[in-house]
Design a protein around this motif. Structure first.
Motif, mmCIF file in Angstrom:
data_model
loop_
_atom_site.group_PDB
_atom_site.id
_atom_site.type_symbol
_atom_site.label_atom_id
_atom_site.label_comp_id
_atom_site.label_asym_id
_atom_site.label_seq_id
_atom_site.Cartn_x
_atom_site.Cartn_y
_atom_site.Cartn_z
ATOM 1 N N ALA A 101 0.832 -1.208 0.000
ATOM 2 C CA ALA A 101 0.000 0.000 0.000
ATOM 3 C C ALA A 101 0.865 1.256 0.000
ATOM 4 O O ALA A 101 0.582 2.216 -0.733
ATOM 5 C CB ALA A 101 -0.933 -0.015 1.213
ATOM 6 N N MET A 102 1.913 1.261 0.804
ATOM 7 C CA MET A 102 2.773 2.435 0.888
ATOM 8 C C MET A 102 3.609 2.594 -0.376
ATOM 9 O O MET A 102 3.819 3.724 -0.866
ATOM 10 C CB MET A 102 3.665 2.322 2.125
ATOM 11 N N ALA A 103 4.107 1.501 -0.935
ATOM 12 C CA ALA A 103 4.963 1.583 -2.112
ATOM 13 C C ALA A 103 4.193 1.999 -3.360
ATOM 14 O O ALA A 103 4.752 2.658 -4.252
ATOM 15 C CB ALA A 103 5.655 0.245 -2.349
ATOM 16 N N ASN A 104 2.900 1.632 -3.445
ATOM 17 C CA ASN A 104 2.100 1.915 -4.646
ATOM 18 C C ASN A 104 1.061 3.003 -4.418
ATOM 19 O O ASN A 104 0.219 3.231 -5.303
ATOM 20 C CB ASN A 104 1.410 0.633 -5.109
ATOM 21 N N ASN A 105 1.095 3.646 -3.251
ATOM 22 C CA ASN A 105 0.178 4.749 -2.947
ATOM 23 C C ASN A 105 -1.275 4.340 -3.194
ATOM 24 O O ASN A 105 -2.039 5.012 -3.886
ATOM 25 C CB ASN A 105 0.522 5.990 -3.786
ATOM 26 N N ALA A 158 -5.868 -13.907 1.977
ATOM 27 C CA ALA A 158 -5.299 -13.387 0.737
ATOM 28 C C ALA A 158 -5.232 -11.870 0.837
ATOM 29 O O ALA A 158 -5.890 -11.251 1.687
ATOM 30 C CB ALA A 158 -6.129 -13.811 -0.473
ATOM 31 N N VAL A 159 -4.426 -11.274 -0.033
ATOM 32 C CA VAL A 159 -4.246 -9.816 -0.060
ATOM 33 C C VAL A 159 -4.749 -9.287 -1.392
ATOM 34 O O VAL A 159 -4.432 -9.835 -2.455
ATOM 35 C CB VAL A 159 -2.765 -9.429 0.147
ATOM 36 N N PHE A 160 -5.544 -8.217 -1.317
ATOM 37 C CA PHE A 160 -6.063 -7.543 -2.502
ATOM 38 C C PHE A 160 -5.607 -6.084 -2.475
ATOM 39 O O PHE A 160 -5.295 -5.539 -1.418
ATOM 40 C CB PHE A 160 -7.595 -7.596 -2.544
ATOM 41 N N ALA A 161 -5.616 -5.456 -3.645
ATOM 42 C CA ALA A 161 -5.203 -4.053 -3.746
ATOM 43 C C ALA A 161 -6.130 -3.312 -4.687
ATOM 44 O O ALA A 161 -6.669 -3.889 -5.642
ATOM 45 C CB ALA A 161 -3.764 -3.946 -4.236
ATOM 46 N N SER A 162 -6.300 -2.042 -4.404
ATOM 47 C CA SER A 162 -7.101 -1.178 -5.268
ATOM 48 C C SER A 162 -6.300 -0.822 -6.516
ATOM 49 O O SER A 162 -5.137 -0.421 -6.435
ATOM 50 C CB SER A 162 -7.494 0.101 -4.517
ATOM 51 N N LYS A 163 -6.923 -0.953 -7.687
ATOM 52 C CA LYS A 163 -6.218 -0.671 -8.933
ATOM 53 C C LYS A 163 -6.010 0.821 -9.154
ATOM 54 O O LYS A 163 -4.945 1.238 -9.633
ATOM 55 C CB LYS A 163 -7.003 -1.250 -10.118
ATOM 56 N N ASP A 164 -7.017 1.622 -8.808
ATOM 57 C CA ASP A 164 -6.933 3.053 -9.096
ATOM 58 C C ASP A 164 -6.507 3.888 -7.888
ATOM 59 O O ASP A 164 -6.498 5.113 -7.950
ATOM 60 C CB ASP A 164 -8.262 3.564 -9.645
ATOM 61 N N GLY A 165 -6.178 3.230 -6.759
ATOM 62 C CA GLY A 165 -5.716 3.976 -5.590
ATOM 63 C C GLY A 165 -6.816 4.566 -4.742
ATOM 64 O O GLY A 165 -6.530 5.331 -3.814
ATOM 65 N N THR A 166 -8.073 4.214 -5.032
ATOM 66 C CA THR A 166 -9.182 4.718 -4.239
ATOM 67 C C THR A 166 -9.684 3.618 -3.299
ATOM 68 O O THR A 166 -9.184 2.492 -3.306
ATOM 69 C CB THR A 166 -10.338 5.167 -5.147
ATOM 70 N N PHE A 192 -5.130 -1.481 4.766
ATOM 71 C CA PHE A 192 -3.994 -0.581 4.941
ATOM 72 C C PHE A 192 -4.089 0.530 3.904
ATOM 73 O O PHE A 192 -4.381 0.274 2.734
ATOM 74 C CB PHE A 192 -2.665 -1.326 4.775
ATOM 75 N N GLY A 193 -3.816 1.753 4.349
ATOM 76 C CA GLY A 193 -3.854 2.899 3.454
ATOM 77 C C GLY A 193 -2.480 3.282 2.955
ATOM 78 O O GLY A 193 -1.464 2.700 3.352
ATOM 79 N N PRO A 194 -2.407 4.285 2.053
ATOM 80 C CA PRO A 194 -1.119 4.710 1.488
ATOM 81 C C PRO A 194 -0.113 5.163 2.542
ATOM 82 O O PRO A 194 1.098 5.074 2.323
ATOM 83 C CB PRO A 194 -1.513 5.862 0.556
ATOM 84 N N ASP A 201 -13.135 -1.511 11.067
ATOM 85 C CA ASP A 201 -14.556 -1.262 11.266
ATOM 86 C C ASP A 201 -15.091 -0.269 10.246
ATOM 87 O O ASP A 201 -14.510 0.792 10.030
ATOM 88 C CB ASP A 201 -14.812 -0.730 12.678
ATOM 89 N N LYS A 202 -16.219 -0.629 9.617
ATOM 90 C CA LYS A 202 -16.898 0.259 8.670
ATOM 91 C C LYS A 202 -15.919 0.772 7.607
ATOM 92 O O LYS A 202 -15.622 1.954 7.508
ATOM 93 C CB LYS A 202 -17.544 1.441 9.403
ATOM 94 N N LEU A 203 -15.409 -0.164 6.813
ATOM 95 C CA LEU A 203 -14.375 0.190 5.856
ATOM 96 C C LEU A 203 -14.845 1.206 4.819
ATOM 97 O O LEU A 203 -14.032 1.903 4.220
ATOM 98 C CB LEU A 203 -13.894 -1.077 5.144
ATOM 99 N N ASP A 204 -16.163 1.308 4.611
ATOM 100 C CA ASP A 204 -16.661 2.263 3.633
ATOM 101 C C ASP A 204 -16.940 3.626 4.250
ATOM 102 O O ASP A 204 -17.398 4.544 3.571
ATOM 103 C CB ASP A 204 -17.938 1.734 2.971
ATOM 104 N N ASP A 205 -16.666 3.781 5.546
ATOM 105 C CA ASP A 205 -16.920 5.040 6.245
ATOM 106 C C ASP A 205 -15.603 5.804 6.352
ATOM 107 O O ASP A 205 -14.673 5.397 7.046
ATOM 108 C CB ASP A 205 -17.488 4.754 7.642
ATOM 109 N N ARG A 206 -15.494 6.952 5.680
ATOM 110 C CA ARG A 206 -14.254 7.718 5.673
ATOM 111 C C ARG A 206 -13.924 8.235 7.066
ATOM 112 O O ARG A 206 -12.755 8.278 7.464
ATOM 113 C CB ARG A 206 -14.366 8.890 4.689
ATOM 114 N N THR A 207 -14.934 8.598 7.858
ATOM 115 C CA THR A 207 -14.677 9.118 9.208
ATOM 116 C C THR A 207 -14.037 8.051 10.083
ATOM 117 O O THR A 207 -13.065 8.299 10.785
ATOM 118 C CB THR A 207 -15.987 9.595 9.859
#
Length: 238
Positions: free
Chosen positions: A84-88, A109-117, A184-186, A193-199
């Motif tokens: 996550a940190m290496a690919n932002n 397993a580990v997944f990653a966001s393609k567009d960084g969002t 994990f974020g950039p 908890d509540k992964l879709d909640d930005r707060t």
């Protein structure tokens, strides 16, 4: 005066062994074989030895399984954070508790966001690692160790570690749905908890915890391990 010296004997009489020491007087040794009774005694002794050694070997293997499971889980979490940190971008570690025929296994397993969002749609997620299986391991709450206190966490029961997000892996014939997910974020922060909640994502818990126990051979054995992830730094410790 002359001194008369004794004269040596003209003949030396050879020494003769007494009859009781005569080498020809000993009887010939006959070959010795085990009787059936002695064979049974030896087999019983071996059976008792193996019976006593079996539980000890199983316990040793179980402890090694738990150590290996904790090391593999810790390595995968660190891999997801580093990616996550290496690919932002955002990465997701998915876990699934498999209990087929009472043979506990943990698949992850580990997944990653393609567009960084934070878009977690199937089209936007790509696999970073293949599915790994932790044999003889169960995700569960592990009580604090008296001789090794660990930081207090708000998510300490991994068995109910639900994230509100499911990730799918594999084709139609081998699909796994991971309902326990840590992201994990950039910047390396982790959040569940509540992964879709930005707060909620911007205010992570202090620690997230995964408890692992050995179960094969005897339910809920004492061999256990804990993997903790700091929500503030993303650091992983076992």
């Amino acid at each position: 005066h002359t001194l008369a010296l004794p004269q040596p004997p003209t003949e030396i009489t050879p020494f003769k062994y007494p009859s009781m020491f005569n080498r020809n007087s000993f009887p010939a040794l006959s070959p010795r074989v085990f009787s059936f009774g002695e064979f049974l005694v030896v087999m019983v002794v071996w059976f008792v030895m193996f019976s006593l050694a079996g539980p000890a070997m199983n316990a040793l293997k179980g402890a090694n399984d738990v150590n290996q499971a904790a090391a593999t889980l810790s390595s995968m979490l660190e891999q997801a954070r580093a990616y996550a940190m290496a690919n932002n971008t955002f990465t997701y570690v998915g876990l699934y508790q498999d209990n087929k025929n009472n043979d506990y296994q943990v698949r992850m397993a580990v997944f990653a966001s393609k567009d960084g969002t934070r878009d977690t749609s199937t089209a936007n997620l790509q696999s970073v690692s293949r599915v790994k299986t932790l044999e003889n391991a169960k995700l569960t709450k592990v009580d604090p160790y008296t001789n090794n206190p660990r930081p207090t966490t708000n998510v300490e029961d991994a068995d109910s570690f639900q994230s509100g997000l499911s990730l799918s892996s594999g084709g139609s014939g081998n699909q796994i749905t991971f309902d326990k997910v840590l992201r994990f974020g950039p910047s390396g922060l982790s959040q569940s908890d509540k992964l879709d909640d930005r707060t909620a994502a911007d205010n992570p818990q202090s620690y997230y915890e995964f408890g692992l126990k050995q179960t094969r051979g005897q339910a809920e054995l004492t061999n256990s391990a804990v993997v903790q992830v700091s929500g503030l730094t993303g650091a992983v410790q076992t």
